[in-house]
Structure formats: C-alpha cells, structure tokens
Design a protein around this motif. Structure first.
Motif, PDB file in Angstrom:
ATOM      1  N   GLY A 178       0.541  -1.377  -0.086  1.00  0.00           N
ATOM      2  CA  GLY A 178      -0.560  -0.044   0.529  1.00  0.00           C
ATOM      3  C   GLY A 178       0.378   1.224  -0.039  1.00  0.00           C
ATOM      4  O   GLY A 178       0.206   2.645   0.199  1.00  0.00           O
ATOM      5  N   GLY A 181      -0.250   3.156  -2.416  1.00  0.00           N
ATOM      6  CA  GLY A 181      -2.060   2.764  -2.675  1.00  0.00           C
ATOM      7  C   GLY A 181      -1.986   2.162  -3.781  1.00  0.00           C
ATOM      8  O   GLY A 181      -1.559   0.502  -3.570  1.00  0.00           O
ATOM      9  N   ASP A 182      -3.109   2.205  -4.640  1.00  0.00           N
ATOM     10  CA  ASP A 182      -3.695   0.886  -5.077  1.00  0.00           C
ATOM     11  C   ASP A 182      -3.051   1.129  -6.528  1.00  0.00           C
ATOM     12  O   ASP A 182      -2.939  -0.027  -7.440  1.00  0.00           O
ATOM     13  N   LYS A 183      -1.964   1.668  -6.550  1.00  0.00           N
ATOM     14  CA  LYS A 183      -1.229   1.477  -7.738  1.00  0.00           C
ATOM     15  C   LYS A 183      -0.037   0.801  -8.384  1.00  0.00           C
ATOM     16  O   LYS A 183       0.276   0.617  -9.508  1.00  0.00           O
ATOM     17  N   ASN A 219       0.309   0.991   9.041  1.00  0.00           N
ATOM     18  CA  ASN A 219       0.139   0.029   7.998  1.00  0.00           C
ATOM     19  C   ASN A 219       0.058  -1.483   8.058  1.00  0.00           C
ATOM     20  O   ASN A 219       1.067  -2.124   8.647  1.00  0.00           O
TER      21      ASN A 219
END
Length: 434
Positions: A178, A181-183, A219
């Motif tokens: 993560g 992010g989701d990229k 996280n």
C-alpha cells in the motif's frame, strides 16, 4: 508529597540524559499502576492506552503473574543464570511448545538473545547472513526494527537513522504493501527487481518485515500480500524474518501476528510482552534446519532472566484455549466502531481509521492535530502516543486485559478531546448538515 515530587522531577531533569523522550510527553511522576490504570504522585489516575509501547499486554501488575514471580523469589529461585539450565527456563520452553507452537503446527528452536527486541532482530540478521552466505537484507518503507546498528539499518525512519553516526549499510528498502496506494503491487515490484539483471538488486539473505507497522503508522499488510511475499522468498531461496516484537503476544488478536495469513516464517522475533510482566526478555525463533550457530557465537549476560521465564510461563495460560482470543476480538470491534464514529464526526478526509486488533488509531491529514489530541487526552487522564513518519497517527494500544467498561471510558475520553479540537466545518458544509 509535593516537595518530594518536585525534588524527583528536578533530579530527572538535571541528571538524566537529554535523550529521554516519553517523560517529556507525559509530564507527571508516576507511582503505582494496576492493569490499565496508572496513578501519579498527586493521586491522579490515568487510563493507559499506551501499555509500555506494547510491553504490558497483560496489564500493569497482573496479579496472577505477580503472585508467581513473588513466590519464586521468596523461594530463593535462581534469578540470573546466563544460559545455564534452570527449572524456570525448562518450564517456559515446555509450556511455550505445548500451548503456542504445537497447536499452530509450528516447529522452531528457541534462542534467547539479549533481552531486547533489537537484539532479537540482530540475532536473526546475523544468522540469516551466516546460513545463506549473503549479506544484503531487504526491508521496507516505514519499518521500525530497533536502535542498534544492524536493526537501525533496516529501520526506515529518517530521524532515528540520523542518530547512528556512521553509514548504515547492507540493506535495500522496498515499498511496503500500500505504499503507493492501489497504483502498484509491491510484491510484483520486488520480484521484478530480483529477476531483472539490470535492477541493481542482488539476491538478499533475508526479507525482514512487520505484518503491521506500529511505529511506521499502523500500516497493515494484507494476508494476500504476506502469502505472495513468502512465495517469492521460497522461489528465490530467501529467508523470511517476521518482526513480531510489538505485534506478537496477541496485539493483533492472535498470538502471532501472521497466523491469519497462514505463513510460516523462517525466523520470528519476539520481545516486549513475551516477558509477561514487563520484564526484559526476547526470543528469536529459528526453523531447526537454520539453527547453525556455534556455541556462544551470539551471547549476552542477561539471556537468563529467570524472573521473566516465570512471568512468561504464567502469561501463556491466557492462551490455553480460545476464550482470550474471543475477548480480544470483541474489544477490537469496540475500538474499530468507536474510531469509525470519531472519523465520521470530522470533516471528510480529516482522519482515517487504521490498524488492527488491539492496536488501532486515527491518521490525521494535519499531523499537528494528532500531537495536540494526545496532549489534551493526557491532561484529561488518558495516556496514548502518536506514530507514523510525521507522527500523524493517534494510536490506541491498551493492555489486552483492559476491562470493557474502562476501554469504552477511555475511548469516550479520546472522542471528547477530538471533538474539542475538531477543525471547524466550512459554513456551507455546516449549514448542509443541520
């Protein structure tokens, strides 16, 4: 009492090193404590959502553990033994295998390094390098693994690393789950780096990770990410080390933080609450095929803290059946529901719930708000700390043994501080919500 308190505070300020930190945040002189409560010398009671940074999972002065320790001391039990064989050590090892390892179908040799989390990590790093003949360790963004040089080299925090005074080497950082992010799938990124001859990344001795980064900002690595990371390690002959120093002993809801993912690390590092009573103790768990130490090759004077063995053995009784885990699940849900409600009461995007189990919190868009909330909470009688690379997360980490009523009371106190310091809604938004 007030004169004594003043002298004590003066002595601390005059004599203790400037490196002291927690006593600056929590400006009181504490005198006694019980489970999730702690009192200062003026008689003020605080609810403890800090739990010794995770070293007091079973609470302050847990009576059943304390009784065993006192009984052992009054019976002239051996307290210090280096790594000599003692009855207390034998009892701990037998119970640890019977109650923790065997039911989870885990097979590990148990190493007692020096009694701190960073020493458990140092031992794992040294042994991974010895076994593989390779030197590099892959670690992750926002990781925290300790303050001695080897562990510090695997720690991401810029401020902590700056204190080393020498270059920190033989580590390569990869993005945690993560981080982008989701990229970007960071496991795919890592595997691509391993397999591309032009990446500059050599095959490491080990991958070192936390399944949930506490100091790094709560996280949470997904179970899928952990399983795929394990598969990559197996494919490329890389050892997998899980640092469970803070997240182990039930902090995430199960004894080991990796149980839900179903992975089988080659080494596991434990400290903090494994000592049962806040007593110094650490373990490095090693798969038997990798226990390649020569006798005395990694030693330390305080490996044989028998009071910790006694306390740890008694603490293991919490895990004899599934009742304790069920209680943790219920308390975890209480925390999650409360944090979701707190976030919903703030302007959109102001705060985001993070974490898992009995270590959760709110990440604030404006990091300064987290510090202000923790300070206001302390003045109200609630002890908690921040975490994250910018100290943007208000972290809720009470003893696992906290009562439901006290847990809710502490959460209500936190919510009151957040509302008191809330960012005012824009006029149009405020009108729309009326």
């Amino acid at each position: 009492m007030h004169l004594h308190e003043k002298r004590t505070t003066s002595v601390i300020e005059e004599m203790e090193s400037e490196v002291r930190s927690y006593c600056r945040s929590f400006d009181a002189v504490f005198s006694r404590a019980s489970n999730a409560q702690i009192w200062d010398t003026e008689g003020k009671m605080y609810i403890d959502f800090f739990a010794g940074a995770g070293a007091l999972n079973y609470g302050h002065n847990n009576p059943q553990i304390r009784n065993k320790v006192v009984e052992y001391m009054l019976g002239d039990g051996v307290t210090h033994s280096l790594d000599m064989a003692t009855e207390a050590k034998e009892t701990f090892l037998e119970k640890f295998n019977r109650i923790i390892l065997a039911p989870r179908e885990l097979s590990y040799k148990v190493m007692f390094p020096g009694p701190t989390g960073t020493n458990a990590v140092e031992a794992a790093l040294k042994l991974a390098r010895k076994v593989t003949g390779r030197t590099d360790i892959v670690c992750f963004t926002n990781a925290f693994h300790g303050m001695t040089l080897g562990s510090l080299a695997t720690t991401g925090n810029k401020f902590k690393r700056a204190g080393a005074g020498v270059p920190l080497s033989h580590t390569s950082f990869m993005p945690y789950d993560g981080f982008f992010g989701d990229k970007l799938d960071t496991v795919d990124f890592f595997e691509k780096m391993l397999e591309d001859g032009g990446s500059g990344l050599e095959t490491p001795a080990a991958v070192l990770l936390e399944t949930l980064q506490g100091e790094g900002g709560l996280n949470v690595a997904s179970s899928d990410w952990l399983r795929r990371m394990e598969r990559v390690c197996r494919k490329h002959g890389i050892l997998l080390i899980v640092d469970d120093v803070q997240m182990g002993c039930g902090r995430t809801g199960t004894f080991f933080s990796f149980e839900e993912a179903g992975i089988s690390p080659d080494f596991v590092c434990l400290s903090k609450s494994i000592g049962g009573f806040g007593l110094p103790m650490a373990l490095t768990l090693i798969k038997p095929e990798y226990d390649a130490w020569m006798p005395g090759e990694h030693n330390g004077t305080f490996r044989g803290n028998n009071l910790a063995f006694v306390a740890a053995s008694e603490a293991l009784d919490y895990w004899k059946d599934g009742q304790f885990e069920a209680e943790l699940a219920a308390k975890s849900q209480t925390i999650r529901s409360s944090l979701l409600r707190m976030a919903a009461g703030l302007p959109a995007g102001e705060a985001k719930p993070k974490g898992k189990g009995m270590i959760q919190g709110l990440a604030f868009r404006d990091a300064s708000r987290a510090a202000a909330i923790c300070q206001a909470a302390f003045q109200s009688g609630l002890i908690l700390e921040t975490s994250g690379p910018s100290d943007e997360v208000v972290k809720v980490m009470p003893p696992l043994t906290i009562g439901e009523e006290q847990l809710r009371r502490g959460l209500d106190m936190l919510e009151g501080c957040i509302q008191e310091l809330a960012v005012p809604q824009p006029a149009a938004e405020a009108i729309a919500t009326v």
